[in-house]
Scaffold this active site. Structure first.
Site, PDB file in Angstrom:
ATOM      1  N   GLN A  42       0.823  -1.052   0.022  1.00 48.26           N
ATOM      2  CA  GLN A  42       0.013   0.060  -0.086  1.00 48.26           C
ATOM      3  C   GLN A  42       0.717   1.290  -0.108  1.00 48.26           C
ATOM      4  O   GLN A  42       0.355   2.429  -0.138  1.00 48.26           O
ATOM      5  CB  GLN A  42      -0.942   0.172   1.215  1.00 48.26           C
ATOM      6  CG  GLN A  42      -1.666  -1.280   1.370  1.00 48.26           C
ATOM      7  CD  GLN A  42      -2.577  -1.109   2.759  1.00 48.26           C
ATOM      8  OE1 GLN A  42      -3.693  -0.534   2.888  1.00 48.26           O
ATOM      9  NE2 GLN A  42      -1.948  -1.779   3.703  1.00 48.26           N
TER      10      GLN A  42
ATOM     11  N   VAL B 226       3.620   4.102  -0.941  1.00 52.71           N
ATOM     12  CA  VAL B 226       3.892   4.854  -1.781  1.00 52.71           C
ATOM     13  C   VAL B 226       5.278   5.314  -1.983  1.00 52.71           C
ATOM     14  O   VAL B 226       5.696   6.076  -2.939  1.00 52.71           O
ATOM     15  CB  VAL B 226       2.913   5.924  -2.522  1.00 52.71           C
ATOM     16  CG1 VAL B 226       1.411   5.492  -2.518  1.00 52.71           C
ATOM     17  CG2 VAL B 226       2.934   7.157  -1.035  1.00 52.71           C
TER      18      VAL B 226
ATOM     19  N   HIS C  23      -1.358   1.515  -4.307  1.00 54.54           N
ATOM     20  CA  HIS C  23      -1.923   3.030  -4.206  1.00 54.54           C
ATOM     21  C   HIS C  23      -0.825   3.778  -5.113  1.00 54.54           C
ATOM     22  O   HIS C  23      -0.994   5.074  -4.792  1.00 54.54           O
ATOM     23  CB  HIS C  23      -1.914   3.422  -2.929  1.00 54.54           C
ATOM     24  CG  HIS C  23      -2.768   2.570  -2.077  1.00 54.54           C
ATOM     25  ND1 HIS C  23      -2.836   2.535  -0.533  1.00 54.54           N
ATOM     26  CD2 HIS C  23      -3.868   1.847  -2.362  1.00 54.54           C
ATOM     27  CE1 HIS C  23      -3.845   1.695  -0.140  1.00 54.54           C
ATOM     28  NE2 HIS C  23      -4.491   1.342  -1.076  1.00 54.54           N
TER      29      HIS C  23
HETATM   30  C1  BV8 Z   1     -11.629   2.407  -3.782  1.00 57.30           C
HETATM   31  C2  BV8 Z   1      -3.184   8.116  -0.838  1.00 57.30           C
HETATM   32  C3  BV8 Z   1     -13.380   2.170  -5.285  1.00 57.30           C
HETATM   33  C4  BV8 Z   1      -1.826   7.910  -1.304  1.00 57.30           C
HETATM   34  C5  BV8 Z   1      -4.522   6.374   0.327  1.00 57.30           C
HETATM   35  C6  BV8 Z   1     -15.104  -0.921   0.988  1.00 57.30           C
HETATM   36  C7  BV8 Z   1     -14.411  -1.345  -0.206  1.00 57.30           C
HETATM   37  C8  BV8 Z   1     -14.085  -0.359  -1.080  1.00 57.30           C
HETATM   38  C9  BV8 Z   1     -14.060   1.004  -0.703  1.00 57.30           C
HETATM   39  C10 BV8 Z   1     -14.226   1.413   0.619  1.00 57.30           C
HETATM   40  C11 BV8 Z   1     -14.775   0.658   1.632  1.00 57.30           C
HETATM   41  N1  BV8 Z   1     -14.929   1.183   2.711  1.00 57.30           N
HETATM   42  C12 BV8 Z   1     -14.546   2.591   2.401  1.00 57.30           C
HETATM   43  C13 BV8 Z   1     -14.076   2.596   1.238  1.00 57.30           C
HETATM   44  C14 BV8 Z   1     -13.472   3.804   0.714  1.00 57.30           C
HETATM   45  C15 BV8 Z   1     -11.993   3.726   0.911  1.00 57.30           C
HETATM   46  C16 BV8 Z   1     -11.625   3.341   2.377  1.00 57.30           C
HETATM   47  O1  BV8 Z   1     -11.144   2.382   2.415  1.00 57.30           O
HETATM   48  N2  BV8 Z   1     -11.722   4.152   3.364  1.00 57.30           N
HETATM   49  C17 BV8 Z   1     -11.376   3.918   4.625  1.00 57.30           C
HETATM   50  C18 BV8 Z   1     -10.516   4.990   5.183  1.00 57.30           C
HETATM   51  C19 BV8 Z   1     -12.555   3.399   5.432  1.00 57.30           C
HETATM   52  N3  BV8 Z   1     -11.266   3.453   0.081  1.00 57.30           N
HETATM   53  C20 BV8 Z   1     -11.006   4.065  -0.989  1.00 57.30           C
HETATM   54  O2  BV8 Z   1     -11.420   5.185  -1.454  1.00 57.30           O
HETATM   55  C21 BV8 Z   1     -10.104   3.286  -2.195  1.00 57.30           C
HETATM   56  N4  BV8 Z   1     -10.840   3.227  -3.483  1.00 57.30           N
HETATM   57  O3  BV8 Z   1     -12.152   1.609  -3.064  1.00 57.30           O
HETATM   58  O4  BV8 Z   1     -12.449   2.777  -5.173  1.00 57.30           O
HETATM   59  C22 BV8 Z   1     -14.567   3.133  -4.841  1.00 57.30           C
HETATM   60  C23 BV8 Z   1     -14.480   4.364  -5.580  1.00 57.30           C
HETATM   61  C24 BV8 Z   1     -15.686   5.414  -5.348  1.00 57.30           C
HETATM   62  C25 BV8 Z   1     -16.218   5.406  -4.162  1.00 57.30           C
HETATM   63  C26 BV8 Z   1     -16.000   4.104  -3.300  1.00 57.30           C
HETATM   64  C27 BV8 Z   1     -15.058   3.107  -3.687  1.00 57.30           C
HETATM   65  C28 BV8 Z   1      -8.708   4.063  -2.371  1.00 57.30           C
HETATM   66  C29 BV8 Z   1      -7.869   3.704  -1.277  1.00 57.30           C
HETATM   67  C30 BV8 Z   1      -6.585   4.534  -1.320  1.00 57.30           C
HETATM   68  C31 BV8 Z   1      -6.667   5.724  -0.540  1.00 57.30           C
HETATM   69  N5  BV8 Z   1      -5.237   6.310  -0.735  1.00 57.30           N
HETATM   70  N6  BV8 Z   1      -3.344   7.283   0.200  1.00 57.30           N
HETATM   71  C32 BV8 Z   1      -1.090   8.569  -0.368  1.00 57.30           C
HETATM   72  O5  BV8 Z   1      -1.102   9.937   0.024  1.00 57.30           O
HETATM   73  O6  BV8 Z   1      -0.253   7.893   0.404  1.00 57.30           O
HETATM   74  S1  BV8 Z   1      -4.899   5.363   1.622  1.00 57.30           S
HETATM   75  C33 BV8 Z   1      -3.377   5.619   2.874  1.00 57.30           C
HETATM   76  O7  BV8 Z   1      -3.851   4.480   3.893  1.00 57.30           O
HETATM   77  C34 BV8 Z   1      -2.131   5.217   2.482  1.00 57.30           C
HETATM   78  O8  BV8 Z   1      -1.875   4.967   1.162  1.00 57.30           O
HETATM   79  C35 BV8 Z   1      -1.802   3.860   3.205  1.00 57.30           C
HETATM   80  O9  BV8 Z   1      -0.998   3.087   2.021  1.00 57.30           O
HETATM   81  C36 BV8 Z   1      -3.218   3.306   3.407  1.00 57.30           C
HETATM   82  C37 BV8 Z   1      -3.308   2.432   4.604  1.00 57.30           C
HETATM   83  O10 BV8 Z   1      -2.522   2.824   5.741  1.00 57.30           O
HETATM   84  P1  BV8 Z   1      -1.306   1.687   6.355  1.00 57.30           P
HETATM   85  O11 BV8 Z   1      -0.424   1.523   5.458  1.00 57.30           O
HETATM   86  O12 BV8 Z   1      -2.097   0.734   7.096  1.00 57.30           O
HETATM   87  O13 BV8 Z   1      -0.873   2.912   7.486  1.00 57.30           O
HETATM   88  P2  BV8 Z   1      -1.525   3.227   8.822  1.00 57.30           P
HETATM   89  O14 BV8 Z   1      -0.526   4.476   9.403  1.00 57.30           O
HETATM   90  O15 BV8 Z   1      -2.995   3.249   8.891  1.00 57.30           O
HETATM   91  O16 BV8 Z   1      -0.910   2.013  10.102  1.00 57.30           O
HETATM   92  C38 BV8 Z   1       0.373   1.869  10.104  1.00 57.30           C
HETATM   93  C39 BV8 Z   1       0.322   0.403  10.817  1.00 57.30           C
HETATM   94  O17 BV8 Z   1       1.576  -0.067  10.878  1.00 57.30           O
HETATM   95  C40 BV8 Z   1      -0.402   0.560  12.083  1.00 57.30           C
HETATM   96  O18 BV8 Z   1      -1.196  -0.545  12.308  1.00 57.30           O
HETATM   97  C41 BV8 Z   1       0.804   0.546  13.378  1.00 57.30           C
HETATM   98  O19 BV8 Z   1       0.488  -0.278  14.385  1.00 57.30           O
HETATM   99  C42 BV8 Z   1       1.802  -0.173  12.538  1.00 57.30           C
HETATM  100  N7  BV8 Z   1       3.129   0.164  12.798  1.00 57.30           N
HETATM  101  C43 BV8 Z   1       3.911   1.180  13.239  1.00 57.30           C
HETATM  102  N8  BV8 Z   1       5.154   1.101  13.440  1.00 57.30           N
HETATM  103  C44 BV8 Z   1       5.234  -0.265  12.821  1.00 57.30           C
HETATM  104  C45 BV8 Z   1       4.297  -1.023  12.637  1.00 57.30           C
HETATM  105  N9  BV8 Z   1       4.121  -2.194  12.161  1.00 57.30           N
HETATM  106  C46 BV8 Z   1       5.382  -2.811  12.259  1.00 57.30           C
HETATM  107  N10 BV8 Z   1       6.546  -2.334  12.511  1.00 57.30           N
HETATM  108  C47 BV8 Z   1       6.577  -0.775  12.822  1.00 57.30           C
HETATM  109  N11 BV8 Z   1       7.594  -0.327  13.317  1.00 57.30           N
END
Ligand code: BV8
Ligand code: ZN
Length: 232
Positions: free
Chosen positions: A81, A83, A108
């Protein structure tokens, strides 16, 4: 495997959610949607130009390298995921004779590329002058504004990348899920394809996530520490 921002945390790349997350100070709706870009392209570019600078100062960590070394031995696909391009940089860093080519799928998109908001042409990232909207980069072919080549909320992922990711996950005996909060779909569903096909999910994350309940094993440690031991 499926990776998220947590894999790059130990490289110094900010994660999105949680106490240190980017979304703590910026609402995703204000910066990572097509509507935000239409409303204020300068602000969106300012955020992405800043993130490009942050990532440029970061390097792959031992977690990225452990993944690249294991994948180069064959039988592994990397779906990310992220970028930040650190998987690709780690692959270059550890490359050696006899390596097997492996799929590296960026669900992504990539900060290192621009995309034309009009004709869709993709180019290597240019440096962006965000001092005023009329200085933002435009396409040499059609004159439309360039944008970062990443997938924003409400935008569909590249269908071929997505289909390949789900197919590979359904064929996998194990899906290793590293550093994702598993809240963004459809990416977060990729490991479930492994599980639904009878495979095993293994999670590496200091915190529990919505995928933890599907994991046969959940390792609560940092990726850069756990992965070299797990994959070594
Ligand atoms: C889409 C942009 C169709 C680039 C990002 C159900 C089905 C389909 C769609 C949806 C759905 N429900 C909701 C949706 C809509 C939406 C969505 O998912 N919303 C969520 C927030 C509820 N999805 C979309 O819109 C997607 N498109 O489905 O198209 C569609 C079309 C029209 C209408 C509806 C649907 C597009 C999703 C892409 C969004 N773009 N970013 C950028 O600027 O980077 S998302 C963003 O979050 C990033 O790209 C990132 O990749 C992504 C996920 O985040 P994580 O990588 O998990 O990072 P996070 O910070 O959240 O977590 C970090 C983790 O690491 C934590 O758990 C932490 O504990 C852990 N950690 C910390 N330190 C460590 C560690 N682990 C290991 N070692 C460590 N040291
Ligand atoms: Zn164009």
């Amino acid at each position: 495997m499926l990776s998220g921002a947590g894999l790059s945390a130990e490289s110094g790349v900010p994660v999105f959610r949680g106490a240190q997350g980017l979304w703590r100070t910026h609402r995703p709706e204000d910066l990572a949607t097509p509507q935000a870009f239409r409303r204020d392209p300068r602000l969106v570019w300012e955020w992405y130009a800043w993130r490009r600078d942050v990532v440029a100062a970061c390097a792959p960590n031992d977690g990225h390298r452990a993944i690249a070394r294991r994948a180069a031995r064959g039988g592994v696909a990397v779906v990310t995921q992220n970028v930040d391009g650190l998987h690709a940089r780690a692959r270059g860093e550890v490359a050696s004779d006899g390596d097997v080519a492996y799929p590296l799928l960026e669900l992504h998109g990539a900060l290192s590329r621009d995309r034309c908001s009009g004709c869709g042409a993709r180019t290597a990232a240019v440096s962006v002058d965000t001092t005023s909207a009329d200085r933002l980069p435009r396409c040499g072919r059609c004159g439309s504004l360039l944008r970062p080549d990443v997938v924003w909320f409400g935008e569909s992922l590249d269908p071929s990348v997505l289909d390949t990711s789900f197919r590979l996950a359904s064929e996998a005996t194990v899906c290793l899920v590293v550093g994702t909060s598993a809240v963004v779909h459809p990416a977060a569903s990729v490991p479930l394809a492994t599980r639904h096909a009878g495979g095993t999910v293994v999670e590496v994350n200091p915190e529990p996530t919505p995928l933890t309940r599907y994991a046969a094993v959940s390792m609560g440690g940092p990726a850069a520490e756990v992965l070299p031991q797990l994959l070594g």
